[in-house]
Each structure stands twice: as C-alpha cells, then as structure tokens.
Enzyme design. Structure first.
Site, short mmCIF file in Angstrom:
data_model
loop_
_atom_site.label_atom_id
_atom_site.label_comp_id
_atom_site.label_asym_id
_atom_site.label_seq_id
_atom_site.Cartn_x
_atom_site.Cartn_y
_atom_site.Cartn_z
N LYS A 182 0.86 -1.18 0.00
CA LYS A 182 0.00 0.00 0.00
C LYS A 182 0.90 1.24 0.00
CE LYS A 182 -3.71 2.34 2.53
NZ LYS A 182 -4.62 2.27 3.69
N LYS A 193 -2.17 -1.52 -3.68
CA LYS A 193 -3.04 -0.34 -3.66
C LYS A 193 -2.17 0.89 -3.80
CE LYS A 193 -6.50 1.98 -0.80
NZ LYS A 193 -7.16 2.04 0.52
#
Length: 329
Positions: free
Chosen positions: A196, A254
């Site tokens: 992320k 992400k």
C-alpha cells in the site's frame, strides 16, 4: 512475397476478437467497497465520488441484496464514525455493538452467502486521522498492531469472513493471525494490504470517511512513515512475502493503475491470490472527465479494469463494480 502470418486476421471482427481474447472480466472478479454511516434512511452521495454513497444500515441491507442479485458476491466494509467517538487508541473500534460490528451482522442477516471483508485500521476511529496510535510525533507500531488484533477478533465474532488490515504496521499480520487462532477463528481469512503506497489518489476516500490526517502540532501531516514510497518496486515484493509468511491468505496492491508493474512483479513471485484496489481518486477522475464529455466513461472504465486483471489481479476492489455489471446488458 506476402507474409504467411497476418496477425490482423485475428482482429478482423468482434466475433473473432472475442473468441481469442486473453483477458475477460466477470462479476466474480469484483470486491465491492461499501461505506456505512449511522442513522436511518440515509443514502448520502459523496461529492468527490459521483454516484457513490454512504449508507445507513437499512440501506446497506437493500444494497447487498441488490448486489447479490447482480451477481456480485463479495463486499468490503468501511465505516464513518462520529467525531465524538474518535480518540487516539481506536476505542470505538472494539465496541461489540459498534457500527462496523452491526454492519457485518446486517450484511450476513440480509444475505448470508455474501462474503464479508472488513477494513482493519484505526484511521476511521482516530482523532488524528492516522492508521495507528500517535505519540510524540510518531505512529506507534507494536501498540497499534495489538489493537488491530483486537479489532480483527471483534469483526470475526460479528461474522466477518475476512479481515483486511490496511494500516501497513510491521508484523501486524502475524499478530492478527495468532490472535484469531487463539480465539478459535481458524477459518477467518486475512487479506493483507501488503503493498500500500503513500498515494495522492486517496483524497475522495478520506472525504467519504472524514479520515484525513489532521493538521496540528506533533501529529504527522501524512502517512509516509508507514505507507510505502511510490518510487519503490522491490520493497513491494519484500513486504508481500513477509505478509504471506506471517499468515496472509490474500495480498493486495493499492492503488491500481499507477502500480500495475508492481502487480505483475508480485503475481510472478507469489502463489496466493492477488487483489488490486482501484482507489477513489482513480474512480473520481473517470467520472469527472466523463461528465465534461472528455472521454467515454464505459470504454475507459472497461479498459482500466481489463488492464488491472491483465496485470495479474485475481480480485479487483472497485467502485465501478455496478457500472461494470450494467455494461453486460
């Protein structure tokens, strides 16, 4: 001498293109993010995310029933918490009758077969908008991980099928896995936000949950000390492999589009399902440009979603899920 092989023969009509297409999208590819808020009869559009809504529990029930009828069988829950319930330790996150816990039960009661994943992070519950406990200008890692484990147990008790730690604390997957095992939740899965990145694409999401970091003294102004530097590639493989070793069942990259090289790198290295989160900023850009008439909404949406799957995603968390179903006719 004409070439014996003409690649264009396989592009000559829609029928042949469909027949030989390498990557196809289906409803089974999608994980649907849902935003939940307190109240009744609320379906509140998020200004920076056109046609996406915060839902009260009664409308959450209607939404999941509609999703199931459309062939969408998995949801990822997020909650918008009242400011008066926020503190520095995420106390409300552990409330067995908290909004997340009631949301899980609502989905399971409305549609027992719906797969329920839950966001595990402190930022919706934090007075400071951070994914962890703040002390003397730092985000505390180990203390935060312990709270995340308690959150995960609470979600499992409410009926969650998977918990999805989105915080990027070191070692939290192992702590969560051990806690779930000790409590007997051996079948509760973990989808780890493994790679992320500290991205500028999260703005509309933070609007949706009112979870942006606050601008006050002794509080980090951003999340760069725990989310990944977007310039880094090999670090993503390291982070992902560590999460798998600690017990993650699914790993996530992400955001999506700017990180498809990372998706492919990870897909080539691991043997667990890989999820990709097509984030709020990516969604909002398409919606805004389409509203201006600058691009074809459905064509760009399908191209982006196909690119994500082509890069190696087994699961796509996307606000476009219902829009995609609509294109199927």
């Amino acid at each position: 001498m004409y070439p014996l092989i003409r690649n264009r023969r396989l592009r000559a009509s829609e029928s042949i293109r469909r027949l030989v297409r390498e990557t196809t999208l289906t409803p089974d590819d999608f994980l649907v993010p849902l935003f939940v808020t307190e109240g009744k009869g609320i379906k509140e559009e998020i200004p920076s995310m056109p046609n996406y809504f915060r839902l009260s529990l009664d409308n959450l029930e209607k939404e999941v029933k509609e999703l199931w009828k459309m062939g969408l069988c998995s949801v990822l829950l997020f909650v918008k918490v009242d400011d008066k319930l926020k503190d520095n330790k995420g106390t409300e996150a552990l409330n067995p009758n908290g909004l997340m816990q009631r949301a899980i039960k609502t989905v399971k009661n409305a549609c027992p077969q719906m797969l329920v994943m839950t966001d595990v992070a402190l930022d919706p519950f934090s007075a400071y908008g951070h994914d962890g406990i703040v002390a003397e200008g730092e985000i505390l890692n180990d203390e935060t991980a312990e709270v995340l484990a308690e959150m995960s147990i609470s979600h499992a008790k409410a009926g969650a099928d998977f918990v999805a730690p989105s915080d990027m604390m070191d070692g939290r997957i192992l702590i969560i896995r051990e806690a779930l095992e000790e409590e007997g939740f051996i079948n509760t899965g973990i989808m780890a936000y493994s790679a992320k990145y500290a991205s500028a694409f999260y703005g509309p999401f933070r609007d949706a949950l009112d979870s942006a970091p606050v601008d006050i003294a002794d509080v980090p102004k951003d999340k760069k000390t725990y989310q990944m530097d977007y310039a880094n590639r090999y670090e993503a493989i390291k982070e992902t492999q560590m999460d798998i070793d600690e017990g993650a069942d699914i790993v996530m990259v992400k955001p999506g589009l700017c990180y498809l090289d990372i998706v492919r790198e990870i897909k080539n290295e691991v043997e667990v399902p890989v999820a990709v989160y097509q984030v709020s900023g990516e969604y909002a850009m398409v919606k805004a440009a389409a509203e201006k008439g600058w691009l074809d909404h459905d064509a760009v949406m399908l191209e982006q979603l196909t690119a994500i799957k082509r890069a190696g995603a087994n699961i796509i968390a996307s606000y476009f899920a219902k829009d995609f179903i609509r294109t199927l006719g």
